[in-house]
Design an enzyme around this catalytic site. Structure first.
Site, PDB file in Angstrom:
ATOM      1  N   ARG A  17      -4.275 -32.286  21.131  1.00 19.20           N
ATOM      2  CA  ARG A  17      -4.452 -33.027  19.882  1.00 19.20           C
ATOM      3  C   ARG A  17      -3.253 -33.941  19.607  1.00 19.20           C
ATOM      4  O   ARG A  17      -3.423 -35.077  19.154  1.00 19.20           O
ATOM      5  CB  ARG A  17      -4.644 -32.046  18.724  1.00 19.20           C
ATOM      6  N   HIS A  21      -3.503 -37.926  18.957  1.00 19.01           N
ATOM      7  CA  HIS A  21      -2.939 -38.551  17.763  1.00 19.01           C
ATOM      8  C   HIS A  21      -1.796 -39.503  18.103  1.00 19.01           C
ATOM      9  O   HIS A  21      -1.515 -40.421  17.327  1.00 19.01           O
ATOM     10  CB  HIS A  21      -2.481 -37.484  16.766  1.00 19.01           C
ATOM     11  N   ASN A  49      -1.713 -35.478  10.269  1.00 20.01           N
ATOM     12  CA  ASN A  49      -0.722 -34.672  10.988  1.00 20.01           C
ATOM     13  C   ASN A  49       0.009 -33.654  10.123  1.00 20.01           C
ATOM     14  O   ASN A  49       0.459 -32.617  10.623  1.00 20.01           O
ATOM     15  CB  ASN A  49       0.328 -35.591  11.636  1.00 20.01           C
ATOM     16  N   HIS A 148     -12.987 -30.345  21.473  1.00 22.08           N
ATOM     17  CA  HIS A 148     -13.222 -29.335  20.443  1.00 22.08           C
ATOM     18  C   HIS A 148     -13.918 -28.091  20.985  1.00 22.08           C
ATOM     19  O   HIS A 148     -14.402 -27.262  20.218  1.00 22.08           O
ATOM     20  CB  HIS A 148     -14.017 -29.940  19.276  1.00 22.08           C
ATOM     21  N   THR A 198     -16.657 -19.582  22.752  1.00 18.12           N
ATOM     22  CA  THR A 198     -15.563 -19.403  23.729  1.00 18.12           C
ATOM     23  C   THR A 198     -14.361 -20.231  23.280  1.00 18.12           C
ATOM     24  O   THR A 198     -14.014 -21.229  23.898  1.00 18.12           O
ATOM     25  CB  THR A 198     -16.002 -19.841  25.142  1.00 18.12           C
TER      26      THR A 198
END
Length: 275
Positions: A17, A21, A49, A148, A198
């Site tokens: 992530r 970003h 953030n 994701h 999972t």
């Protein structure tokens, strides 16, 4: 990265992530790693953030080791790109050859971070447009959203989806409400896995969830909601190898957004501050 992921599997998602970003704000230039100071405003306190971007200590530890072995040569931006790839691989995902040679930004933009990182409330058209602005197409969007399959999200990001949206499996929504109260300000930072099946394994479970209307974020379920990406989501849900290969290719493209090269930028000694 092996040490970091062994200590906490979620860290693979957190570093991935950070890279996303970083790349979406003026390119993959390590700007997200810069701390705020009295005379410098970085990106860490931008809305996407603040109180959620994490893993900075892992990058610091890697940088310290790399500097000992080969000082002033490898940028923080490149370290983040490699660390993101390794985190995915360590959680069972694909690997890919990371292009190298990025240099580190001497600037950052809190306003660009606020405006250019897609929101979890985004519509499909807003997501496609946001990725298109970075040179990434709708297929890249749908493949990269598969990140994701790992990681966690805060209640404040999925509250509206589980309480207000109708394109969500009722039992799934109900199960999420237990740890995410309806009232804003109550349990905002409570976590839920983006892929409940999972959560610690990088696989195509995310797409299976979307087909069953079990996307955690509004923006997730937008990819499978009667729109242009439905067929691709279904393909990925049935073909994990196809997803893995498209994800790797899209990561290489995302990693090539507006890099600083040549004499632009610098090779930071400490990822948190300018030389």
């Amino acid at each position: 990265m092996t040490q970091a992921v062994n200590k906490e599997r979620r860290m693979g998602a957190s570093i991935l992530r950070l890279f996303f970003h970083d790349c979406f704000v003026n390119g993959c230039d390590g700007s997200i790693l810069l701390d705020d100071t009295s005379s410098f405003t970085g990106e860490k306190n931008a809305f996407p953030n603040r109180n959620s971007a994490r893993g900075f200590e892992v990058i610091d530890a890697i940088k310290t080791n790399v500097e000992k072995a080969c000082n002033g040569t490898v940028s923080c931006a490149d370290i983040l790109a490699i660390a993101a790839r390794d985190g995915v691989f360590l959680l069972g995902g694909p690997t890919w050859t990371v292009q190298l040679g990025r240099r580190d930004a001497r600037t950052a933009s809190q306003s660009a971070a606020n405006n250019q990182i897609p929101s979890p409330a985004s519509s499909l058209s807003a997501l496609i447009s946001s990725f298109s602005n970075k040179g990434l197409n709708a297929r890249d969007l749908t493949a990269l959203s598969g990140a994701h399959t790992i990681g966690q999200s805060q209640c404040t990001n999925f509250r509206a989806h589980i309480y207000n949206d109708t394109n969500i499996n009722a039992a799934f929504a109900s199960s999420k409400k237990a740890n995410c109260p309806a009232a804003s300000g109550s349990g905002d930072s409570n976590l839920a896995p983006l892929d409940a099946q999972t959560p610690g394994r990088f696989d195509n479970g995310y797409y299976k969830n979307l087909v069953g209307q079990r996307g955690l974020l509004h923006s997730d379920q937008e990819l499978f909601n009667g729109g242009s990406q439905d067929a691709l989501v279904r393909t990925y849900s049935q073909n994990g190898a196809r997803f893995a290969s498209d994800f790797a290719a899209a990561m290489i493209r995302m990693g090539a957004i507006s890099p600083l090269t040549g004499s632009s930028g610098e090779i930071r000694k400490n990822c948190r501050k300018l030389n």
